[in-house]
Design an enzyme around this catalytic site. Structure first.
Site, PDB file in Angstrom:
ATOM      1  N   LYS A   1       0.832  -1.212   0.000  1.00 33.94           N
ATOM      2  CA  LYS A   1       0.000   0.000   0.000  1.00 33.94           C
ATOM      3  C   LYS A   1       0.871   1.270   0.000  1.00 33.94           C
ATOM      4  O   LYS A   1       2.089   1.183   0.041  1.00 33.94           O
ATOM      5  CB  LYS A   1      -0.954  -0.024   1.188  1.00 33.94           C
ATOM      6  CG  LYS A   1      -1.916  -1.235   1.149  1.00 33.94           C
ATOM      7  CD  LYS A   1      -2.960  -1.142   0.041  1.00 33.94           C
ATOM      8  CE  LYS A   1      -3.579  -2.435  -0.399  1.00 33.94           C
ATOM      9  NZ  LYS A   1      -4.258  -3.256   0.545  1.00 33.94           N
TER      10      LYS A   1
HETATM   11  C1  PLP Z   1      -5.353  -4.329   0.779  1.00 36.76           C
HETATM   12  C2  PLP Z   1      -6.814  -4.166   0.830  1.00 36.76           C
HETATM   13  C3  PLP Z   1      -7.568  -4.599   1.923  1.00 36.76           C
HETATM   14  C4  PLP Z   1      -6.999  -5.414   3.031  1.00 36.76           C
HETATM   15  O1  PLP Z   1      -5.920  -4.828   3.639  1.00 36.76           O
HETATM   16  P1  PLP Z   1      -5.102  -5.665   4.765  1.00 36.76           P
HETATM   17  O2  PLP Z   1      -4.406  -4.605   5.533  1.00 36.76           O
HETATM   18  O3  PLP Z   1      -4.159  -6.541   3.999  1.00 36.76           O
HETATM   19  O4  PLP Z   1      -6.059  -6.441   5.552  1.00 36.76           O
HETATM   20  C5  PLP Z   1      -8.916  -4.307   1.946  1.00 36.76           C
HETATM   21  N1  PLP Z   1      -9.502  -3.656   0.938  1.00 36.76           N
HETATM   22  C6  PLP Z   1      -8.816  -3.238  -0.151  1.00 36.76           C
HETATM   23  C7  PLP Z   1      -9.526  -2.492  -1.218  1.00 36.76           C
HETATM   24  C8  PLP Z   1      -7.455  -3.500  -0.238  1.00 36.76           C
HETATM   25  O5  PLP Z   1      -6.773  -3.124  -1.323  1.00 36.76           O
END
Ligand code: PLP
Length: 415
Positions: free
Chosen positions: A203
């Site tokens: 992210k």
């Molecule tokens: C990455 C992601 C998640 C989950 O994130 P985590 O921190 O890995 O649990 C949820 N929704 C979207 C749209 C994502 O891209």
């Protein structure tokens, strides 16, 4: 069209280094902060998490920030704090309206809460949930809307909150892609109901794994803090510190969703660099745009009709097979892999995965826009510290795959 196979004489091809679609941007400050935490004697939830939450409140301009161990936990926590779940005679559960163009965790969190996911199709330009389709999906069981700011492109929040207010629905924004994004000059998280961020390594900023919520009312925030840690009405830090009180009470069977200080130690300097990292992403996006904007074979990310800042978690393009001699997305991904270039697939439409088809009876044809996008989409490499040389390899490879002239900046003469 013949697709020239890469060979070792082509200037951009370096077999030794595979270029992944993303690499976390971790510098010495982040490493030193983690080391300091490890040496401090306190690595579970404690003072660094408290500071990280304060910093998040300041950055997002929100009254309450709650750090958790993933966005997936955060989404679940949000639903629990809103009292959304099975609620009923066992035949009818609460319903949450969301988008099929997301990572499965958005949808799974709804199911874990005991509620039923209800999809609406997406918009053709932003790939965000089509707000004009929400009202038709509302039933007496609908309790919340869970939009996703896809790639960091804000959904049209004014319109969304207008519908939510009219029907008395909670809004849980899946902002996993959108830390640093803004809508009409207002930062995502600075207004609204609840936002959930992800700090997974792929992210825009990371805590190795982790997430956070921004919350705009004290009552919901309080419920989240209790549900986050076993249902205990007091934080561990309060209990084990010198002045802490050892007495606890458990008021609900809560979860284990807390963030550790080691994660927060990574997050504190990451947050300080977030805006600079997002600016780097914009630069790379502008270079991709310049290189590809005249091509018919691919569709580039499109802008919304309203003013926004897209933090560009990913650079998602669509292949247009009808303009590319029938080339499919999977073939394009494989060709790029031959050039040692990694891509991402964000996302296969959730309703077409086996579990959701079997459980809810979804089928191809239910959400045609999401399906077309899902068949054609792929993410090109994009991360703040990506060098121009790395990006040129992507541009060069795509130029060869689509028989385009090599851009001058990547011609062999310039090497
Ligand atoms: C990455 C992601 C998640 C989950 O994130 P985590 O921190 O890995 O649990 C949820 N929704 C979207 C749209 C994502 O891209």
């Amino acid at each position: 069209m013949s697709h020239a196979a890469p060979n070792k004489n082509t200037p951009f091809f370096k077999e030794e280094d595979f270029l992944p679609f993303t690499i976390p941007c971790v510098d010495e400050d982040v490493i030193n902060s983690a080391i300091d935490c490890l040496k401090s004697g306190w690595i579970a939830t404690g003072p660094r998490v408290q500071k990280f939450e304060t910093d998040l409140c300041e950055y997002l301009a929100c009254p309450h920030a709650i750090a958790v161990n993933s966005a997936t936990s955060g989404l679940h926590l949000a639903l629990l704090a809103c009292g959304i779940g099975a609620n009923g005679d066992g035949k009818k559960t609460d319903e949450v309206i969301t988008t099929p163009m997301t990572f499965v965790s958005t949808v799974n969190s709804i199911i874990h809460a005991g509620a039923t996911p209800v999809f609406v199709d997406v918009e053709p330009n932003t790939y965000n949930m089509d707000i004009s389709k929400i009202e038709a999906a509302i039933t007496p069981h609908t309790k919340a809307i869970m939009p996703v700011h896809f790639t960091g492109m804000s959904v049209d929040l004014d319109l969304l909150y207008e519908i939510a207010r009219k029907h008395n629905l909670r809004v849980i924004e899946d902002a996993a892609h959108a830390i640093g994004s803004s809508y009409k000059g207002r930062k995502i998280g600075s207004f609204g109901d609840i936002q959930v961020y992800s700090f997974h390594p792929c992210k825009n900023m990371t805590t190795a794994e982790g997430g956070a919520l921004s919350v705009h009312d004290a009552e919901t925030a309080k419920k989240m803090r209790i549900q986050r840690f076993h249902g205990i009405a007091k934080d561990a830090w309060d209990r084990y510190s010198k002045d802490g009180n050892q007495q606890i009470d458990v008021i609900t069977p809560g979860h284990k969703y807390n963030m550790s200080d080691l994660q927060a130690a990574i997050g504190i300097p990451q947050l300080q660099k977030l805006d600079a990292m997002n600016v780097q992403r914009q630069k790379h996006v502008a270079r991709y745009k310049k290189a590809f904007e005249s091509w018919d074979e691919i569709t580039l990310p499109q802008d919304a009709t309203y003013e926004n800042f897209n933090a560009f978690h990913i650079y998602a393009i669509l292949i247009n097979p009808e303009k590319a001699d029938g080339m499919t997305r999977d073939t394009l991904m494989a060709e790029l892999k031959n050039y040692n270039i990694g891509t991402g697939l964000h996302y296969p439409a959730v309703h077409l995965f086996d579990y959701y088809k079997k459980t809810y009876g979804f089928k191809r044809g239910d959400f045609p826009r999401a399906e077309t996008i899902s068949d054609r989409i792929l993410s090109l490499p994009l991360f703040p510290q990506m060098t121009e040389e790395q990006q040129d390899r992507v541009i060069s490879a795509l130029s060869r795959i689509f028989n385009k002239p090599q851009p001058s900046c990547t011609s062999s003469e310039s090497r």
